[in-house]
Scaffold this motif. Structure first.
Motif, PDB file in Angstrom:
ATOM      1  N   HIS A 251       2.463   8.540  14.116  1.00  0.00           N
ATOM      2  CA  HIS A 251       1.292   8.406  13.243  1.00  0.00           C
ATOM      3  C   HIS A 251       0.261   7.489  13.914  1.00  0.00           C
ATOM      4  CE1 HIS A 251      -1.170   7.488   9.765  1.00  0.00           C
ATOM      5  NE2 HIS A 251      -0.511   8.408   9.068  1.00  0.00           N
TER       6      HIS A 251
ATOM      7  N   ASP B 278       0.411   3.836  13.298  1.00  0.00           N
ATOM      8  CA  ASP B 278       1.617   3.123  13.722  1.00  0.00           C
ATOM      9  C   ASP B 278       1.756   3.035  15.236  1.00  0.00           C
ATOM     10  OD1 ASP B 278       2.271   2.914  11.056  1.00  0.00           O
ATOM     11  OD2 ASP B 278       3.574   4.678  11.058  1.00  0.00           O
TER      12      ASP B 278
ATOM     13  N   ARG C 150       6.172   5.935  11.504  1.00  0.00           N
ATOM     14  CA  ARG C 150       6.139   7.322  11.046  1.00  0.00           C
ATOM     15  C   ARG C 150       5.982   8.282  12.227  1.00  0.00           C
ATOM     16  NH1 ARG C 150       1.319   6.028   7.014  1.00  0.00           N
ATOM     17  NH2 ARG C 150       1.009   4.543   8.731  1.00  0.00           N
TER      18      ARG C 150
ATOM     19  N   ARG D 191       5.809  12.599  13.348  1.00  0.00           N
ATOM     20  CA  ARG D 191       5.365  13.885  12.809  1.00  0.00           C
ATOM     21  C   ARG D 191       6.560  14.717  12.343  1.00  0.00           C
ATOM     22  NH1 ARG D 191       0.589  15.793  13.065  1.00  0.00           N
ATOM     23  NH2 ARG D 191       0.003  14.356  14.752  1.00  0.00           N
ATOM     24  N   ARG D 192       6.409  15.302  11.152  1.00  0.00           N
ATOM     25  CA  ARG D 192       7.450  16.153  10.586  1.00  0.00           C
ATOM     26  C   ARG D 192       7.079  17.613  10.800  1.00  0.00           C
ATOM     27  NH1 ARG D 192       8.452  17.937   5.123  1.00  0.00           N
ATOM     28  NH2 ARG D 192       6.724  16.658   4.400  1.00  0.00           N
TER      29      ARG D 192
ATOM     30  N   TRP E 130       4.943  13.442   7.432  1.00  0.00           N
ATOM     31  CA  TRP E 130       5.540  12.446   8.312  1.00  0.00           C
ATOM     32  C   TRP E 130       6.913  12.042   7.800  1.00  0.00           C
ATOM     33  CZ3 TRP E 130       2.530  11.529  12.517  1.00  0.00           C
ATOM     34  CH2 TRP E 130       1.183  11.890  12.406  1.00  0.00           C
ATOM     35  N   ILE E 131       7.776  11.625   8.718  1.00  0.00           N
ATOM     36  CA  ILE E 131       9.021  10.978   8.338  1.00  0.00           C
ATOM     37  C   ILE E 131       9.014   9.584   8.946  1.00  0.00           C
ATOM     38  CG2 ILE E 131      10.339  13.114   8.135  1.00  0.00           C
ATOM     39  CD1 ILE E 131      11.541  12.579  10.850  1.00  0.00           C
ATOM     40  N   SER E 132       9.634   8.647   8.259  1.00  0.00           N
ATOM     41  CA  SER E 132       9.625   7.267   8.735  1.00  0.00           C
ATOM     42  C   SER E 132      11.052   6.759   8.863  1.00  0.00           C
ATOM     43  CB  SER E 132       8.835   6.370   7.773  1.00  0.00           C
ATOM     44  OG  SER E 132       9.464   6.332   6.502  1.00  0.00           O
TER      45      SER E 132
ATOM     46  N   PRO F 230      11.430  11.369   3.784  1.00  0.00           N
ATOM     47  CA  PRO F 230      10.168  11.909   4.297  1.00  0.00           C
ATOM     48  C   PRO F 230       8.986  11.482   3.435  1.00  0.00           C
ATOM     49  CG  PRO F 230      11.861  13.615   4.185  1.00  0.00           C
ATOM     50  CD  PRO F 230      12.409  12.417   3.476  1.00  0.00           C
ATOM     51  N   GLU F 231       7.883  11.198   4.108  1.00  0.00           N
ATOM     52  CA  GLU F 231       6.642  10.863   3.415  1.00  0.00           C
ATOM     53  C   GLU F 231       5.748  12.090   3.422  1.00  0.00           C
ATOM     54  OE1 GLU F 231       2.760   8.147   4.360  1.00  0.00           O
ATOM     55  OE2 GLU F 231       4.726   7.371   4.896  1.00  0.00           O
TER      56      GLU F 231
END
Length: 339
Positions: free
Chosen positions: A271, A274, A301, A303-304, A309-311, A337-338
Motif C-alpha cells: 500500500h 505503508d 498492507r 495488495r489482495r 488489501w490484506i494486512s 482482509p481490509e
C-alpha cells in the motif's frame, strides 16, 4: 538430454568461454566441467566440429560439417547462447535447454532484470498464469527453488562473482503443478553492449532419481510443516537493495488472497501509505547487529488478488550474519482482509 542415447549419438552442449574458446559443459545431460572441444573430438572430426560450432554461434541456424551436426540454443534475445553437437547424421529430437540472462542496471541501486526463454520457464515449472510479463526478477527465479542451501550460493554468485567466472550447480525446483524438478545449471559472468554486468545461464533436467529427490527435500519439508503448524507464513527476503527489497522465496505458501505481484515480491504490492514504513523497517534491519533483537513490524498492507488489501504483522531474523548478511527470514501473521 540423456534418455535413450548411445555412445555413437552423444549430444554435447557447448558454449563459448570468456576467452572465446568453445567449451563442452555437458555430455548427454551430465556436467563436463568446461572441457575443451578438442578433448572430446580428434583429428578431422575436431576440425569439422570447431568450424561448425563457430558458424552456428555466429549464424544462429543449424549447421552440418564433415558429419558433425550442430544446432543453436537460442537465448531470450533470439541469439545463440550455446550449441548442441552430435556426430550422428540424423540425430533425431534435439534436447531442450533453457536459457536465462541477468542484466544489471548501470547506475540504479536495484536488483538485476531477468530475461528468460520459454524452455527455461517450462523447466522451472512456471505456470501459464505466472507468465504475464516479458521481464522478470529475482523472486521469479528463486521462489520455486526448494532448498536454501542451493539458492544462497546462486545468489552469492549472482552478485559477487568476477568477469569470466563460471559456476555449475544442481537445483531442485517445485513447479506450479506441484511436481519436483531436478535441474543442472551452468552460469558465466560477462558484460552487455553498454558494459553492464550480465550473468548468462543454461539449464536442463538432471537424471531422475526419486529417492534422492525425496531425501534432498526432507529438511525444507520439515521446516514448512512446522511453520504451517504454528499458523505462520514464512518468507526469505534479500535486503541488499534497501529501496528495492524482494522476496527470494516463500518457505510456506504465501498468505491466502495475496496478489500474484505481491506474492513474488514484485512492486507495487505494498500500500502506498505503508511503503515508507516498510523501507524504514528494512533500513533498520540492515543496522541490526549480531545478537541484537530484531524489531517487529505491524499493520503493513499488501495488495489482495481481486482488489483491496490484506494486512499483517511480521518479525525477521538473519540466517547467517557472517556469510549472508542481507538475507532475512520473515515470520508473518496475517490480519483480516481490509476491503
Amino acid at each position: 538430454m540423456n534418455a535413450g542415447r548411445t555412445q555413437s549419438d552423444d549430444w554435447y552442449l557447448v558454449r563459448r568461454d570468456h576467452d572465446g574458446s568453445a567449451r563442452v559443459v555437458a555430455k548427454n545431460g551430465e556436467l563436463q566441467g568446461w572441457r575443451k572441444l578438442g578433448s572430446v573430438y580428434r583429428g578431422a572430426t575436431f576440425k569439422a566440429a570447431e568450424k561448425v560450432v563457430g558458424q552456428v554461434l555466429s549464424s544462429g541456424t543449424v549447421g552440418v560439417e564433415g558429419g558433425v551436426f550442430c544446432a543453436p540454443v537460442a537465448g531470450p534475445d533470439g541469439l545463440p547462447h550455446a550449441v548442441l553437437v552430435s556426430t550422428t547424421a540424423d540425430p533425431g529430437e534435439i534436447p531442450e535447454v533453457g536459457v536465462w540472462e541477468w542484466r544489471f542496471p548501470l547506475t540504479a541501486d536495484a536488483p538485476p532484470v531477468l530475461h528468460v526463454t520459454p524452455a527455461a520457464l517450462d523447466q522451472f515449472g512456471v505456470g501459464i498464469e505466472s507468465r504475464d510479463r516479458t521481464v522478470y526478477g529475482p523472486a521469479d527465479f528463486f521462489t520455486r527453488a526448494m532448498n536454501l542451501s542451493e539458492i544462497l550460493p546462486h545468489l552469492g554468485f549472482l552478485y559477487d562473482s568476477d568477469e569470466g567466472e563460471q559456476r555449475a550447480a544442481r537445483t531442485m525446483m517445485k513447479g506450479d503443478d506441484g511436481e519436483d524438478r531436478d535441474l543442472h545449471f551452468v552460469e558465466q559472468v560477462g558484460s552487455g553492449p553498454a558494459g553492464e554486468r550480465v550473468v548468462r545461464g543454461l539449464c536442463w533436467p538432471a537424471a531422475y532419481d526419486p529417492r534422492a529427490l525425496a531425501t534432498r527435500t526432507l529438511d525444507i519439508e520439515l521446516a514448512t510443516a512446522l511453520a504451517v503448524a504454528g499458523d505462520q507464513f514464512v518468507a526469505v527476503g534479500d535486503i541488499r537493495f534497501p529501496y528495492a527489497p524482494y522476496v527470494v522465496k516463500w518457505v510456506t505458501s504465501h498468505p491466502p488472497g495475496l496478489g500474484h505481484g505481491s506474492s513474488t515480491g514484485q512492486t507495487p504490492g505494498i500500500h502506498p501509505d505503508d511503503l515508507g514504513r516498510l523501507l524504514e523497517y528494512v533500513m533498520e534491519l540492515g543496522n541490526v547487529g549480531p545478537g541484537d533483537p530484531a524489531p517487529t513490524l505491524a499493520g503493513i498492507r499488501a495488495r489482495r488478488a481481486g482488489g483491496g488489501w490484506i494486512s499483517g504483522s511480521g518479525k525477521g531474523f538473519r540466517l547467517s550474519e557472517q556469510f549472508y548478511p542481507t538475507i532475512w527470514v520473515a515470520l508473518i501473521t496475517p490480519d483480516h482482509p481490509e476491503l
